[in-house]
Design a protein around this motif. Sequence first.
Motif, PDB file in Angstrom:
ATOM      1  N   LEU A   1      31.698  14.861  23.625  1.00 19.89           N
ATOM      2  CA  LEU A   1      32.220  14.023  24.700  1.00 19.89           C
ATOM      3  C   LEU A   1      33.624  14.461  25.113  1.00 19.89           C
ATOM      4  N   ALA A   2      34.446  14.843  24.140  1.00 19.56           N
ATOM      5  CA  ALA A   2      35.802  15.328  24.453  1.00 19.56           C
ATOM      6  C   ALA A   2      35.742  16.615  25.272  1.00 19.56           C
ATOM      7  N   ALA A   3      34.789  17.486  24.956  1.00 24.61           N
ATOM      8  CA  ALA A   3      34.656  18.733  25.718  1.00 24.61           C
ATOM      9  C   ALA A   3      34.224  18.453  27.148  1.00 24.61           C
ATOM     10  N   CYS A   4      33.311  17.495  27.325  1.00 26.04           N
ATOM     11  CA  CYS A   4      32.890  17.121  28.685  1.00 26.04           C
ATOM     12  C   CYS A   4      34.061  16.542  29.469  1.00 26.04           C
ATOM     13  N   ASP A   5      34.831  15.669  28.833  1.00 28.74           N
ATOM     14  CA  ASP A   5      36.002  15.073  29.495  1.00 28.74           C
ATOM     15  C   ASP A   5      36.972  16.165  29.938  1.00 28.74           C
ATOM     16  N   ALA A   6      37.213  17.149  29.054  1.00 32.55           N
ATOM     17  CA  ALA A   6      38.154  18.224  29.383  1.00 32.55           C
ATOM     18  C   ALA A   6      37.626  19.063  30.544  1.00 32.55           C
ATOM     19  N   ALA A   7      36.317  19.339  30.545  1.00 27.21           N
ATOM     20  CA  ALA A   7      35.739  20.118  31.642  1.00 27.21           C
ATOM     21  C   ALA A   7      35.877  19.375  32.970  1.00 27.21           C
ATOM     22  N   LEU A   8      35.656  18.070  32.952  1.00 30.40           N
ATOM     23  CA  LEU A   8      35.705  17.293  34.194  1.00 30.40           C
ATOM     24  C   LEU A   8      37.140  17.048  34.666  1.00 30.40           C
ATOM     25  N   ARG A   9      38.095  17.127  33.778  1.00 33.34           N
ATOM     26  CA  ARG A   9      39.499  17.062  34.236  1.00 33.34           C
ATOM     27  C   ARG A   9      39.846  18.292  35.069  1.00 33.34           C
ATOM     28  N   ILE A  10      39.258  19.431  34.712  1.00 41.36           N
ATOM     29  CA  ILE A  10      39.509  20.665  35.458  1.00 41.36           C
ATOM     30  C   ILE A  10      38.636  20.723  36.710  1.00 41.36           C
ATOM     31  N   SER A  11      37.356  20.343  36.555  1.00 44.66           N
ATOM     32  CA  SER A  11      36.389  20.437  37.659  1.00 44.66           C
ATOM     33  C   SER A  11      35.609  19.120  37.741  1.00 44.66           C
ATOM     34  N   PRO A  12      36.133  18.133  38.473  1.00 42.87           N
ATOM     35  CA  PRO A  12      35.520  16.794  38.484  1.00 42.87           C
ATOM     36  C   PRO A  12      34.070  16.778  38.975  1.00 42.87           C
ATOM     37  N   ASP A  13      33.641  17.769  39.718  1.00 41.35           N
ATOM     38  CA  ASP A  13      32.277  17.785  40.234  1.00 41.35           C
ATOM     39  C   ASP A  13      31.408  18.822  39.534  1.00 41.35           C
ATOM     40  N   ASN A  14      31.695  19.096  38.284  1.00 46.52           N
ATOM     41  CA  ASN A  14      30.854  20.022  37.547  1.00 46.52           C
ATOM     42  C   ASN A  14      29.583  19.295  37.103  1.00 46.52           C
ATOM     43  N   GLY A  15      28.456  19.714  37.651  1.00 46.36           N
ATOM     44  CA  GLY A  15      27.204  19.003  37.424  1.00 46.36           C
ATOM     45  C   GLY A  15      26.764  18.984  35.976  1.00 46.36           C
ATOM     46  N   ARG A  16      26.935  20.090  35.283  1.00 46.59           N
ATOM     47  CA  ARG A  16      26.491  20.146  33.890  1.00 46.59           C
ATOM     48  C   ARG A  16      27.293  19.195  33.023  1.00 46.59           C
ATOM     49  N   ALA A  17      28.596  19.159  33.228  1.00 40.73           N
ATOM     50  CA  ALA A  17      29.436  18.264  32.435  1.00 40.73           C
ATOM     51  C   ALA A  17      29.147  16.802  32.771  1.00 40.73           C
TER      52      ALA A  17
ATOM     53  N   PRO B   1      43.908  34.243  42.801  1.00 40.93           N
ATOM     54  CA  PRO B   1      42.462  34.249  42.533  1.00 40.93           C
ATOM     55  C   PRO B   1      42.140  34.273  41.043  1.00 40.93           C
ATOM     56  N   GLU B   2      42.996  34.957  40.238  1.00 37.98           N
ATOM     57  CA  GLU B   2      42.747  35.002  38.802  1.00 37.98           C
ATOM     58  C   GLU B   2      42.821  33.620  38.177  1.00 37.98           C
ATOM     59  N   ASP B   3      43.711  32.759  38.715  1.00 33.61           N
ATOM     60  CA  ASP B   3      43.837  31.408  38.174  1.00 33.61           C
ATOM     61  C   ASP B   3      42.535  30.632  38.354  1.00 33.61           C
ATOM     62  N   GLU B   4      41.913  30.786  39.510  1.00 41.82           N
ATOM     63  CA  GLU B   4      40.670  30.086  39.758  1.00 41.82           C
ATOM     64  C   GLU B   4      39.572  30.583  38.810  1.00 41.82           C
ATOM     65  N   GLU B   5      39.528  31.882  38.579  1.00 46.08           N
ATOM     66  CA  GLU B   5      38.518  32.415  37.669  1.00 46.08           C
ATOM     67  C   GLU B   5      38.773  31.963  36.235  1.00 46.08           C
ATOM     68  N   LEU B   6      40.043  31.885  35.852  1.00 49.82           N
ATOM     69  CA  LEU B   6      40.372  31.382  34.523  1.00 49.82           C
ATOM     70  C   LEU B   6      39.892  29.944  34.347  1.00 49.82           C
ATOM     71  N   ARG B   7      40.088  29.121  35.373  1.00 53.85           N
ATOM     72  CA  ARG B   7      39.635  27.733  35.292  1.00 53.85           C
ATOM     73  C   ARG B   7      38.108  27.659  35.196  1.00 53.85           C
ATOM     74  N   GLU B   8      37.428  28.462  36.003  1.00 53.37           N
ATOM     75  CA  GLU B   8      35.961  28.449  35.975  1.00 53.37           C
ATOM     76  C   GLU B   8      35.432  28.853  34.600  1.00 53.37           C
ATOM     77  N   GLN B   9      36.045  29.877  34.015  1.00 49.15           N
ATOM     78  CA  GLN B   9      35.599  30.317  32.697  1.00 49.15           C
ATOM     79  C   GLN B   9      35.900  29.265  31.630  1.00 49.15           C
ATOM     80  N   ARG B  10      37.022  28.583  31.787  1.00 53.26           N
ATOM     81  CA  ARG B  10      37.360  27.531  30.822  1.00 53.26           C
ATOM     82  C   ARG B  10      36.321  26.416  30.885  1.00 53.26           C
ATOM     83  N   VAL B  11      35.902  26.035  32.083  1.00 53.92           N
ATOM     84  CA  VAL B  11      34.885  24.980  32.226  1.00 53.92           C
ATOM     85  C   VAL B  11      33.578  25.430  31.578  1.00 53.92           C
ATOM     86  N   LYS B  12      33.177  26.684  31.791  1.00 47.34           N
ATOM     87  CA  LYS B  12      31.949  27.189  31.164  1.00 47.34           C
ATOM     88  C   LYS B  12      32.038  27.122  29.643  1.00 47.34           C
TER      89      LYS B  12
END
Length: 339
Positions: A263-279, A233-244
Amino acid sequence: MAGPEPGGAPGPRGGRRVRFRLPPTAIPAPSGRDEERLFYRRLEALVATGPGGFEPLFAADDGWRDLTEDRLLRKLVVQEGAGGPRPRPGQEVSVKVLGALEDGALVERDPRLSFVPGHGDAVQALELGVPTMRPGEVAFFLAAFPYGYGRPGREPDVPPEAPLLWEVTLLEVRDPAPQPPPAARLRLAGQRRERGNFHFARGDFAAALRSYRLAISALDGADDARARPAAAPEDEELREQRVKCLNNCAAAALKLDREDEALAACDAALRISPDNGRALLRRGQLLARRGRDAEAAVDLRRALQLDPASKVIHAELSRLVKRRSAPQEPSPGCAARRP
């Protein structure tokens, strides 16, 4: 002091008693209220010499020393440390902090604040002051607003341009762990992201971006867990915080007109969470700015699927559709070749 034994009884006035097996003696542990009373006694002794709030202390010579050339950040040692070296660059410190305004209002109370001086994780008074301390030392730091919460202050408790007086105890100095446990990484990243939000709200976007980058560095390895089939579960929270944090980096970079970085930050966020609406929305906006309309439309339509009620996404898509459907003006060369 040793931790309380399981089942220890409450002490008088809501305190705690620490029980030892041999001899059978109960020692009342100091409560937060006791610490506050001691702080106020020391504070009253400092300002009892006359009116004017903290103003006389900025010119006082009795034990005070200046930490900056402008004399707007000063230190007074209350209790010498037990020994040990001062914090070195890159080391993490833990401090106990109490802070008050000129009217005596307590606006800071943290029994254990941990940060790395120089990383922008704390107000400048602490960033600059704590490296002058030794473990166990107790000191007052008197700061004018440039070294506290700045010209705007901090809503709702610190007024604009307010000087502050902090009592700081240096509890611990330690080298950073090569790979701290997830809980420690999340704590540090959250602290740095909040600091970035503090700078962002004040319009200091460069400082905000720096804090967000440091938050991401605290989460290093968060997206490595994505490849593990049974992530904790900690891994999932780490990923969520990284996307934020990546989304926040993109927002700060845009404020600084650093579109490539955003743009690079958005690309990195979407590599982790492809359906992140903000990114998706922000990347769609950036791609549209660059005339990459087809790619922008893909991101914006996906963002709209995730948030159909978003007026911002509807407006961006409408603008993009109008631009793509508008007749193209012929170039001067084409017009010259018409019969």
